[in-house]
Design an enzyme around this catalytic site. Structure first.
Site, short mmCIF file in Angstrom:
data_model
loop_
_atom_site.label_atom_id
_atom_site.label_comp_id
_atom_site.label_asym_id
_atom_site.label_seq_id
_atom_site.Cartn_x
_atom_site.Cartn_y
_atom_site.Cartn_z
CG HIS A 145 0.57 -13.66 2.55
ND1 HIS A 145 0.97 -14.63 3.44
CD2 HIS A 145 -0.27 -12.85 3.24
CE1 HIS A 145 0.38 -14.44 4.61
NE2 HIS A 145 -0.39 -13.36 4.51
CG ASP A 188 -6.94 -11.35 8.40
OD1 ASP A 188 -6.46 -10.78 7.40
OD2 ASP A 188 -6.23 -11.98 9.20
CD GLU A 238 -2.82 -13.23 11.05
OE1 GLU A 238 -3.69 -14.06 10.72
OE2 GLU A 238 -1.92 -12.86 10.26
CD GLU A 239 0.26 -12.21 7.83
OE1 GLU A 239 0.30 -13.44 7.64
OE2 GLU A 239 -0.55 -11.46 7.25
#
Ligand code: CO
Ligand code: ZN
Length: 333
Positions: A304, A217, A194-195
């Site tokens: 993140h 998410d 996904e990232e």
């Protein structure tokens, strides 16, 4: 299992984008007692199926995390790295990291680098090797590493490196444990990559071919000092129902259905608009002839960074919402 126990188990696994074997194995082990069938598709997405009578529903959460990949090993034994996903050198400065084989290191900016404009090329990883030869006995080019940090709980708040998106994986596993009679043919999909651009979700949506999909998410919040007003959700405000992010405008029927279920079950909710950053929902809605797609979001601070922070009560509200959705009657007219 308790949400926090699942999160702790997942936090110890290795799973940066493209190298998700470790986290996949653990999720499969936790899902096994509650699933009718589990498959791993070509790209490595884990698809957990539970039989039901109705249309096909897919619930997705990505199991990959951001991380670094070794590109060079220097004479002095230091490592240079490339990025896997949106990992920022400034936010990663001096963070402990670990490799799949257990080798530990620390991510360090060069002494003379301008910290305000810190580039990845101006940083290195110190694994304690005396020279290139010793470093090569520990890691090689292409090996991946991730933030190495524990899950810390204080009151209802939790801080850990990879709440994005291991907390959502834990939410889906808890929901799976709770459901008795799914109103759908249910596929819980733990996606890869996904990232780096929603890559796993794209193929998984073709594989599953769902009638409706909800991606789970984390979402940016707008509740800290100097906030850039990028998100609308707040920690402790309940499960966030996605209306939009930069990859998707959610199907209005899915948004309405989630809000209706939350109201009928007295589950605290808030609306979620994330002005930058996408989610798996963006890739899934475009599969086949289109999929009615929405999102359940867990509000999260410092996304993140090595210190992502969320509220466990919000996550528990997401579990209740997901479980209620799976057992409610079909939202697709
Ligand atoms: Co992310
Ligand atoms: Zn995410």
């Amino acid at each position: 299992m308790e949400l926090i126990e699942i999160l702790e188990a997942l936090n110890q696994t290795h799973g940066p984008s493209g190298d998700e074997g470790g986290v996949r194995e653990k999720i499969e082990e936790l899902a096994r007692p509650f699933a009718d069938e589990i498959v791993t598709d070509t790209l490595g997405n884990l698809i957990v199926h539970k039989k039901g009578a109705g249309p096909w529903m897919m619930l997705a959460a990505h199991m990959d995390s951001i991380g670094f990949i070794v590109t060079h090993i220097e004479k002095e034994g230091f490592l240079r790295v490339g990025r896997l996903g949106g990992i920022s050198p400034k936010e990663a400065a001096y963070a402990p990291v670990r490799f799949k084989n257990g080798v530990q290191g620390v991510f360090v900016p060069e002494e003379k680098a301008d910290f305000s404009k810190l580039k990845l090329d101006e940083c290195f990883i110190d694994i304690g090797a005396a020279n290139e030869a010793e470093a090569k006995t520990l890691v090689q080019v292409g090996d991946t590493c991730v933030y190495d940090g524990p899950v810390r709980v204080r009151g209802s708040r939790v801080t850990a490196p990879y709440l994005d998106d291991r907390l959502a994986c834990a939410v889906l596993l808890c929901a799976l444990e709770q459901i008795k009679e799914p109103a759908y043919n249910l596929s819980l999909v733990f996606t890869v990559q996904e990232e780096v651009g929603l890559r796993g979700a794209r193929t998984a949506a073709w594989w599953v071919d769902p009638d409706i999909c909800v991606a789970v998410d984390v979402t940016d919040v707008d509740d800290t000092p100097g906030s850039e007003k990028n998100g609308t959700a707040r920690l402790g405000g309940g499960a966030a129902i996605k209306v939009m992010d930069s990859s998707v405008i959610c199907h209005p029927q899915v948004v309405a259905k989630l809000e209706e279920i939350a109201k009928s079950q007295s589950i605290p909710i808030q609306r979620d608009i994330m002005r930058s950053g996408g989610t798996d929902a963006g890739a899934i809605q475009n599969a086949h002839y289109g999929v009615k797609t929405g999102g359940i979001s867990i509000p999260c601070r410092y996304v993140h960074t090595p210190a992502e922070t969320a509220d466990l009560e919000d996550a528990r509200a997401c579990v209740r919402l997901a479980a209620a959705l799976i057992q409610a009657e079909a939202p697709c007219p």
